[in-house]
Design a protein around this motif. Structure first.
Motif, PDB file in Angstrom:
ATOM      1  N   LEU A 154     -12.471  75.281  96.739  1.00 20.54           N
ATOM      2  CA  LEU A 154     -11.458  77.259  97.034  1.00 20.54           C
ATOM      3  C   LEU A 154     -10.865  76.866  95.323  1.00 20.54           C
ATOM      4  CD1 LEU A 154     -11.818  80.519  98.389  1.00 20.54           C
ATOM      5  CD2 LEU A 154      -9.596  79.033  99.184  1.00 20.54           C
ATOM      6  N   ALA A 155      -9.995  76.385  95.776  1.00 20.99           N
ATOM      7  CA  ALA A 155      -8.562  76.195  94.654  1.00 20.99           C
ATOM      8  C   ALA A 155      -9.595  76.482  92.648  1.00 20.99           C
ATOM      9  CB  ALA A 155      -8.237  75.667  94.465  1.00 20.99           C
ATOM     10  N   ALA A 156     -10.812  75.781  92.427  1.00 16.41           N
ATOM     11  CA  ALA A 156     -11.362  76.359  91.228  1.00 16.41           C
ATOM     12  C   ALA A 156     -12.120  77.122  91.572  1.00 16.41           C
ATOM     13  CB  ALA A 156     -12.286  74.875  91.455  1.00 16.41           C
ATOM     14  N   MET A 157     -12.652  78.381  91.702  1.00 17.23           N
ATOM     15  CA  MET A 157     -13.854  79.192  91.804  1.00 17.23           C
ATOM     16  C   MET A 157     -12.527  80.089  91.562  1.00 17.23           C
ATOM     17  SD  MET A 157     -17.227  78.389  94.207  1.00 17.23           S
ATOM     18  CE  MET A 157     -17.557  80.235  94.126  1.00 17.23           C
ATOM     19  N   VAL A 158     -11.394  79.914  92.581  1.00 14.64           N
ATOM     20  CA  VAL A 158     -11.030  81.594  92.029  1.00 14.64           C
ATOM     21  C   VAL A 158      -9.722  81.338  91.314  1.00 14.64           C
ATOM     22  CG1 VAL A 158      -8.140  81.553  93.361  1.00 14.64           C
ATOM     23  CG2 VAL A 158     -10.071  81.294  95.047  1.00 14.64           C
ATOM     24  N   GLN A 159      -9.370  79.624  90.574  1.00 16.45           N
ATOM     25  CA  GLN A 159      -8.892  80.272  89.198  1.00 16.45           C
ATOM     26  C   GLN A 159      -9.958  80.793  88.103  1.00 16.45           C
ATOM     27  OE1 GLN A 159      -6.941  76.415  88.049  1.00 16.45           O
ATOM     28  NE2 GLN A 159      -7.410  76.646  85.727  1.00 16.45           N
ATOM     29  N   ARG A 160     -11.388  79.907  88.541  1.00 17.15           N
ATOM     30  CA  ARG A 160     -12.639  80.685  87.474  1.00 17.15           C
ATOM     31  C   ARG A 160     -12.815  81.785  87.219  1.00 17.15           C
ATOM     32  NH1 ARG A 160     -17.969  76.969  86.838  1.00 17.15           N
ATOM     33  NH2 ARG A 160     -19.220  78.667  85.220  1.00 17.15           N
ATOM     34  N   LEU A 161     -12.869  82.733  88.362  1.00 17.66           N
ATOM     35  CA  LEU A 161     -13.586  84.066  89.121  1.00 17.66           C
ATOM     36  C   LEU A 161     -12.232  84.983  89.173  1.00 17.66           C
ATOM     37  CD1 LEU A 161     -16.391  83.260  91.235  1.00 17.66           C
ATOM     38  CD2 LEU A 161     -15.842  83.574  88.946  1.00 17.66           C
ATOM     39  N   LEU A 162     -11.375  84.773  89.719  1.00 14.06           N
ATOM     40  CA  LEU A 162      -9.987  85.803  89.570  1.00 14.06           C
ATOM     41  C   LEU A 162      -8.690  85.468  88.555  1.00 14.06           C
ATOM     42  CD1 LEU A 162     -10.245  85.865  93.814  1.00 14.06           C
ATOM     43  CD2 LEU A 162     -11.220  87.422  91.912  1.00 14.06           C
ATOM     44  N   GLY A 163      -8.903  84.589  87.784  1.00 16.40           N
ATOM     45  CA  GLY A 163      -7.731  84.351  87.037  1.00 16.40           C
ATOM     46  C   GLY A 163      -6.454  83.995  87.740  1.00 16.40           C
ATOM     47  N   LEU A 164      -6.124  83.427  89.357  1.00 16.89           N
ATOM     48  CA  LEU A 164      -5.606  82.898  90.148  1.00 16.89           C
ATOM     49  C   LEU A 164      -5.209  80.943  90.102  1.00 16.89           C
ATOM     50  CD1 LEU A 164      -6.007  85.820  92.409  1.00 16.89           C
ATOM     51  CD2 LEU A 164      -4.378  85.676  90.668  1.00 16.89           C
ATOM     52  N   HIS A 165      -4.506  80.575  90.365  1.00 21.04           N
ATOM     53  CA  HIS A 165      -3.525  78.912  90.529  1.00 21.04           C
ATOM     54  C   HIS A 165      -3.289  79.353  92.103  1.00 21.04           C
ATOM     55  CE1 HIS A 165      -3.135  75.130  89.907  1.00 21.04           C
ATOM     56  NE2 HIS A 165      -1.847  75.437  90.408  1.00 21.04           N
ATOM     57  N   LEU A 166      -4.516  78.340  92.827  1.00 22.16           N
ATOM     58  CA  LEU A 166      -4.474  78.630  94.010  1.00 22.16           C
ATOM     59  C   LEU A 166      -3.559  77.316  94.435  1.00 22.16           C
ATOM     60  CD1 LEU A 166      -4.182  79.937  97.340  1.00 22.16           C
ATOM     61  CD2 LEU A 166      -6.972  78.889  97.258  1.00 22.16           C
ATOM     62  N   VAL A 167      -2.738  76.777  94.541  1.00 20.29           N
ATOM     63  CA  VAL A 167      -2.392  75.946  95.397  1.00 20.29           C
ATOM     64  C   VAL A 167      -2.861  75.270  96.662  1.00 20.29           C
ATOM     65  CG1 VAL A 167       0.223  74.440  95.559  1.00 20.29           C
ATOM     66  CG2 VAL A 167       0.845  76.105  93.673  1.00 20.29           C
ATOM     67  N   LYS A 168      -3.324  74.041  96.324  1.00 20.24           N
ATOM     68  CA  LYS A 168      -3.862  72.943  97.511  1.00 20.24           C
ATOM     69  C   LYS A 168      -2.499  72.364  98.258  1.00 20.24           C
ATOM     70  CE  LYS A 168      -7.099  74.020  98.553  1.00 20.24           C
ATOM     71  NZ  LYS A 168      -7.008  75.283  99.565  1.00 20.24           N
ATOM     72  N   GLY A 169      -2.572  71.660  99.082  1.00 22.44           N
ATOM     73  CA  GLY A 169      -2.149  70.493  99.527  1.00 22.44           C
ATOM     74  C   GLY A 169      -1.982  70.192 101.079  1.00 22.44           C
ATOM     75  N   HIS A 170      -2.242  70.740 101.624  1.00 22.58           N
ATOM     76  CA  HIS A 170      -2.430  70.313 103.508  1.00 22.58           C
ATOM     77  C   HIS A 170      -3.389  70.114 103.857  1.00 22.58           C
ATOM     78  CE1 HIS A 170       2.398  71.102 102.972  1.00 22.58           C
ATOM     79  NE2 HIS A 170       2.319  72.166 102.566  1.00 22.58           N
ATOM     80  N   GLY A 171      -4.628  70.561 103.202  1.00 23.54           N
ATOM     81  CA  GLY A 171      -5.935  70.776 103.670  1.00 23.54           C
ATOM     82  C   GLY A 171      -6.248  69.377 104.985  1.00 23.54           C
ATOM     83  N   ALA A 172      -5.878  68.380 104.484  1.00 20.32           N
ATOM     84  CA  ALA A 172      -5.836  66.896 105.051  1.00 20.32           C
ATOM     85  C   ALA A 172      -4.730  66.763 105.857  1.00 20.32           C
ATOM     86  CB  ALA A 172      -6.351  65.558 104.305  1.00 20.32           C
ATOM     87  N   ALA A 173      -3.679  67.316 106.473  1.00 14.82           N
ATOM     88  CA  ALA A 173      -2.969  67.086 106.994  1.00 14.82           C
ATOM     89  C   ALA A 173      -3.284  66.914 108.812  1.00 14.82           C
ATOM     90  CB  ALA A 173      -1.817  68.846 107.174  1.00 14.82           C
ATOM     91  N   ASP A 174      -2.116  66.657 109.553  1.00 11.16           N
ATOM     92  CA  ASP A 174      -2.507  66.377 111.097  1.00 11.16           C
ATOM     93  C   ASP A 174      -2.248  68.129 111.284  1.00 11.16           C
ATOM     94  OD1 ASP A 174      -2.743  66.179 113.307  1.00 11.16           O
ATOM     95  OD2 ASP A 174      -1.414  65.107 113.483  1.00 11.16           O
ATOM     96  N   TRP A 175      -2.883  69.138 112.033  1.00 12.32           N
ATOM     97  CA  TRP A 175      -2.915  70.517 111.847  1.00 12.32           C
ATOM     98  C   TRP A 175      -2.809  70.542 113.467  1.00 12.32           C
ATOM     99  CZ3 TRP A 175      -2.436  74.271 108.880  1.00 12.32           C
ATOM    100  CH2 TRP A 175      -1.895  73.835 108.023  1.00 12.32           C
ATOM    101  N   SER A 176      -3.362  69.335 114.377  1.00 10.72           N
ATOM    102  CA  SER A 176      -2.806  68.993 115.677  1.00 10.72           C
ATOM    103  C   SER A 176      -1.450  69.099 116.050  1.00 10.72           C
ATOM    104  CB  SER A 176      -2.919  67.999 116.618  1.00 10.72           C
ATOM    105  OG  SER A 176      -2.818  66.896 115.895  1.00 10.72           O
ATOM    106  N   LYS A 177      -0.471  68.919 114.695  1.00  9.80           N
ATOM    107  CA  LYS A 177       0.983  68.712 115.209  1.00  9.80           C
ATOM    108  C   LYS A 177       1.161  70.633 115.644  1.00  9.80           C
ATOM    109  CE  LYS A 177       5.004  68.221 112.463  1.00  9.80           C
ATOM    110  NZ  LYS A 177       5.657  68.078 110.598  1.00  9.80           N
ATOM    111  N   ARG A 178       2.685  70.407 116.685  1.00 11.01           N
ATOM    112  CA  ARG A 178       3.112  71.055 116.519  1.00 11.01           C
ATOM    113  C   ARG A 178       4.945  71.027 117.084  1.00 11.01           C
ATOM    114  NH1 ARG A 178      -0.951  73.100 115.880  1.00 11.01           N
ATOM    115  NH2 ARG A 178      -2.789  74.373 117.020  1.00 11.01           N
ATOM    116  N   PRO A 179       5.488  72.091 116.527  1.00 13.68           N
ATOM    117  CA  PRO A 179       5.068  73.186 116.172  1.00 13.68           C
ATOM    118  C   PRO A 179       4.694  72.872 114.296  1.00 13.68           C
ATOM    119  CG  PRO A 179       7.510  73.014 115.513  1.00 13.68           C
ATOM    120  CD  PRO A 179       6.781  72.089 116.541  1.00 13.68           C
ATOM    121  N   LEU A 180       3.875  74.379 114.073  1.00 15.06           N
ATOM    122  CA  LEU A 180       3.364  74.433 112.752  1.00 15.06           C
ATOM    123  C   LEU A 180       4.107  74.503 112.201  1.00 15.06           C
ATOM    124  CD1 LEU A 180      -0.152  75.543 113.239  1.00 15.06           C
ATOM    125  CD2 LEU A 180       0.016  73.395 112.698  1.00 15.06           C
TER     126      LEU A 180
END
Length: 427
Positions: A149-175
């Protein structure tokens, strides 16, 4: 077949991408998290007030939880903005709680990035798309070298989308707040990205190819889960003895039962490497077991009897596996030259033809035809008078789409006939 795009008409590659503008926060801020049924009903009403397709994403807890359920659902629509929905802890009937959102989502196209990852967990919530656009798959068909997603957003829209939490434990509460910011950004520009990549596909003459792929993905029904999933244990190729393979199976099954009951990723219960090591060493006492790597830790000491019991079952079972291979199709291609050299020659010819076609149409070979389909065709192939029609029927039965068959049947037929002629000349 569309003409191969010239360098001048292709979208600039990674070496010529313009400097990107950082996209650090949603334009309208991070929306409040919809947790309770009343919140979710309001989110559905808000989405219904918008127009056009829905940009959708879901966060799971892969690597932390046994299940593949969604722990957060993000949806954005023009005129409505973004909603963030917590789909867990809704009692015995989460489908009823999510029903208002599911009803609204059934009214227009969904836009997802890597839809095959999110569609199953969304379906568990009663959400299924009436039509679909997958921006990652579109990027593959467009021949992009990077399709995250980040690469395509930069390539086609000229925006830098910062990634970092995709592999996080999203079952954690509160988020955490920064996680929610990250999640909202994942759908912030999906609508714009869809328009941009669709324009590239239109220019390349691939719009219909994409439509067929999206519909196939939308309606795809996964095969039932195999009984022998234990054969996919990492490192199992090192295990040759049938009794040791039985030990891998028993240890894997015991681990899977614990992981399912506790909803914890199996690898966090016991790593694959420990299973293979114990199956090979076959310890018959707690002292011998805890002397092995991993098993000496405090957590594994508490479960030592469970693993010993699994190993004991393997020593007495009469149901011994004969191989670590799943035995559901051709063997690995590396073995073909020894076991069936004529099939190896066919595979080499077919792969060369598909590689050339891939270059000409600027689509990865694996998107022209799945590697498994290619292997099955080449392994079992017998020369026939009308090669093309038989190949066409085989690909249709295997699920290849019309655009794929139109492109690949002539290539496959020629390669198979060439290989057959070469084999005949050697006899």
């Amino acid at each position: 077949m569309p003409d191969t795009p010239s360098p001048e008409t292709q979208t600039p590659g990674k070496d010529t991408e313009p400097e990107a503008t950082p996209l650090l926060a949603p334009a309208d801020g991070v929306p409040p998290l919809a947790i309770y049924p009343s919140d979710i009903e309001r989110a559905a009403t808000l989405l219904a007030s918008g127009t056009g397709p829905f940009a959708i994403d879901a966060e799971r807890a892969s690597g932390f939880r046994y299940s593949n359920r969604a722990y957060l659902v993000q949806i954005r629509r023009e005129g409505a903005g973004t909603v963030l929905i917590d789909p867990v802890n809704h009692g015995a009937d989460p489908l009823a709680t999510m029903a208002p959102v599911a009803e609204v989502l059934a009214s227009d196209e969904w836009i997802l990035h890597a839809a095959d990852q999110d569609l199953p967990c969304l379906a568990e919530l009663g959400m299924t798309p009436p039509s679909l656009y997958d921006t990652e798959l579109a990027g593959r068909l467009a021949g992009f070298d990077r399709v995250n997603l980040a690469a395509m957003v930069q390539r086609l829209l000229g925006l830098h989308l910062v990634k970092g939490h995709g592999a996080a434990d999203w079952s954690k509460r509160p988020l955490p707040a920064d996680w929610l910011n990250y999640a909202a950004l994942d759908v912030e520009v999906l609508v714009e990205l869809r328009a941009a990549v669709a324009a590239v596909l239109e220019e390349q003459g691939k719009t219909e190819w994409a439509a067929q792929e999206f519909e196939y993905l939308r309606t795809y029904i996964a095969a039932p889960t195999r009984r022998d999933r234990w054969r996919r244990t990492s490192g199992i190729h090192k295990v040759r003895n049938p009794r040791a393979l039985a030990a891998v199976r028993e240890l894997w099954t015991a681990r899977d039962s614990i992981a399912s009951r506790r909803d914890i990723a199996p690898g966090r219960i016991l790593p694959d490497s420990a299973i293979v090591n114990a199956a090979t060493a076959d310890p018959d006492t707690i002292e011998k077991l805890i002397a092995l790597p991993i098993f000496g830790g405090n957590r594994q000491r508490r479960s030592a009897q469970v693993w010993l019991d699994a190993l004991a079952r393997a020593r007495t079972t009469e149901d011994l596996p004969t191989s670590s291979d799943p035995q559901t199709g051709p063997p690995p291609a590396a073995r073909w030259a020894r076991r069936k050299p004529e099939a190896a020659a066919r595979l080499e010819a077919v792969r060369a033809g598909l590689a050339d076609l891939s270059q000409r149409v600027n689509v990865p070979s694996e998107n022209l035809l799945t590697p498994d389909t290619v292997r099955r065709l080449c392994w079992d192939w017998q020369p026939v008078p009308d090669t093309a029609s038989v190949v066409e029927a085989f690909l249709a039965e295997a699920g290849a789409r019309a655009w794929q068959r139109e492109l690949t049947v002539p290539v496959l037929a020629q390669a198979l006939e060439t290989a057959a002629s070469a084999e005949a000349s050697q006899d």
